[in-house]
Every structure is written in C-alpha cells, then in structure tokens.
Design an enzyme around this catalytic site. Structure first.
Site, PDB file in Angstrom:
ATOM      1  N   ALA A  96       0.729  -1.219  -0.002  1.00  0.00           N
ATOM      2  CA  ALA A  96      -0.109   0.035  -0.172  1.00  0.00           C
ATOM      3  C   ALA A  96       0.912   1.298  -0.136  1.00  0.00           C
ATOM      4  CB  ALA A  96      -0.964   0.122   1.184  1.00  0.00           C
ATOM      5  N   CYS A  97       2.024   1.290   0.676  1.00  0.00           N
ATOM      6  CA  CYS A  97       2.586   2.449   0.845  1.00  0.00           C
ATOM      7  C   CYS A  97       3.912   2.234   1.653  1.00  0.00           C
ATOM      8  CB  CYS A  97       1.707   3.702   1.729  1.00  0.00           C
ATOM      9  SG  CYS A  97       2.623   5.100   2.087  1.00  0.00           S
ATOM     10  N   GLY A  98       5.077   2.596   1.011  1.00  0.00           N
ATOM     11  CA  GLY A  98       6.258   2.345   1.686  1.00  0.00           C
ATOM     12  C   GLY A  98       6.466   3.090   2.705  1.00  0.00           C
ATOM     13  N   ILE A  99       5.845   4.576   2.880  1.00  0.00           N
ATOM     14  CA  ILE A  99       6.110   5.414   3.815  1.00  0.00           C
ATOM     15  C   ILE A  99       5.496   5.024   5.176  1.00  0.00           C
ATOM     16  CG2 ILE A  99       4.303   7.221   3.726  1.00  0.00           C
ATOM     17  CD1 ILE A  99       6.780   9.052   3.425  1.00  0.00           C
TER      18      ILE A  99
END
Length: 254
Positions: A96-99
C-alpha cells in the site's frame, strides 16, 4: 505467474451463477543487501530486479547501477565502498505505501525553486489513459493491478509496469530507467493509475520527473510537495477533463 484462476459466485440482475475469475497474484519479496534483510514488500511477481533497483535508488541507498555488484531477484550485493543505511533507516514496506510506519517524513533534497523541463500540450492528457489501458495486459485479465507508465514529452510510451502496489509499479519503472541509463528523467512525464500520495511524489522528484499525471486524487501533502518542487501535477484524469494542482505553466493550450 502473475494471475490466479478462482471460481466465484456472481450475482447479476438477481441471478446467481458460478464462473471462473482471474485474480492478480500478490506475493512477498524480501530485499536482502549483502546478506542482511533490508525490506519486505508485497508485490506482483515479475520485473523483481527492476523493483529492487528502483526501491534502492528511491531511498538513496544507490546512486547508479554500478553501485550494485550483483543482483539476483531480491538478493543484492553492493559494490565496494557503497554502505548500507543505518539501522534506523531500514524500510519495512508493503503493497500500500512504503512510507507507512515511519516516525518522520523524509525532507525534500532540494530547496523550492522554479525548474525547467518540457512543455506539454493540453491535448495530450486525454490520450494518456487509453494508451496505458491498451498496454496493461495483466489488468485486462484481472482488473486488480495498478500501473505506472513513463512517457516522452510528446506522448510516446517508453515503459509500463503493473503491480498490486502503486509504489511497486513506480519503483519498477524507475528501475527500468536506471538500467537504461536514462536518469534523471527531466524530459519525461509519469502516469499512475491510482491516487497520488506523498511517497509517489517523492520517488518522482528523486528521479527528476517534471510532470505527474494520475487517474485518482492527490493528497494534500502530495500537492504541497509538487508546488514546492515545481512538479506539474494533474489528477482526476477523466477523458477530456482533469485538474491541474501544480506546475500549470508546463501545460500549454496550443
């Protein structure tokens, strides 16, 4: 294998029927650098080495292809003199979101300034979605993948990659560009199939991309970063309609 066949029960106009359906495959990939696990990401198998290259470049671990001595799947051996990031900079990621999961946001590497880059004809943008859709082989079969596509300033499609995760698809494109010695991509346009998050803008900025186009909506942080970095940002691309959130000077009506 990028697709998996399953049997489903479909309800249509009150009638229930069993039929075969095709799903996008999602599997984990562990990125190991010099034998040490650096990150684990959920992705669609395929172009794994491009994904690894794009991820490592986007996170600043490498600066050029020559920084990697050997690359096989998710296993990376760095060239002599290239160091791993410290432990606090390791990157647990998912599709979904690497951050997500970080305690702080990375800061832009350059101060806000008006940048150069090509001008884009306004008439080009309505054509992008159709060109991307025509090239999305796995999406056509599954309907379950994101795409990132790299275009020249005049609309020629150079590279398209699909993945269950938006940031994975973009990492694959940047990894491809790194392999082709095209970085920085200062004369190109990036198309993404979903919404635009801060992380996608960060990756685009890192690769030098001056224009980012999305089918979905941008986040407020993504817009702010594009405005600060003078990246042209287009969202809600629907046929002849789209919104320009930043860098409107690059889009010309002639």
């Amino acid at each position: 294998m990028r697709t998996s066949a399953v049997e489903i029960l479909r309800v249509e106009a009150g009638k229930r029927t069993y039929r075969a359906d095709c799903l996008a495959v999602e599997e984990p990939l562990t990125i190991r650098v010099s034998g040490e696990a650096l990150s684990m990401t959920m992705r669609t198998p395929g172009e794994d080495e491009e994904l690894v290259l794009g991820f490592l470049y986007g996170e600043g671990v490498i600066q050029r292809r020559a920084d990697i001595l050997q690359l096989r799947g998710g296993e990376v051996t760095l060239a002599p003199g290239v160091a791993l990031p410290p432990p606090l900079r390791r990157f647990p990621t998912h599709a979904a979101c690497g951050i997500c999961g970080r305690s702080t946001l990375p800061q832009a590497e350059e101060p806000p300034q008006r940048k150069g880059g090509p001008l884009f004809p306004q008439a080009l943008f309505p054509q992008l979605s159709a060109r991307v859709r025509a090239a999305q082989e796995v999406f056509e079969a599954t309907g379950g993948l994101h795409a990132a596509a790299l275009f020249t300033a005049d609309g020629a499609l150079l590279c398209l990659r699909e993945d269950i995760g938006r940031h994975n698809a973009l990492d694959k494109v940047i990894g491809w560009a790194l392999q082709q010695a095209l970085l920085p991509l200062t004369e190109h346009l990036l198309f993404v199939s979903g919404r635009v998050s801060y992380e996608l803008v960060q990756k685009a900025a890192r690769a030098g991309i001056p224009a980012l186009v999305a089918v979905g909506a941008p986040s407020s942080l993504a817009v702010a970063m594009c405005q600060d970095a003078d990246i042209t940002l287009v969202g809600f691309l629907r046929g002849e309609c789209f919104n320009i959130y930043a860098g409107e000077w690059r889009i010309v009506s002639v």
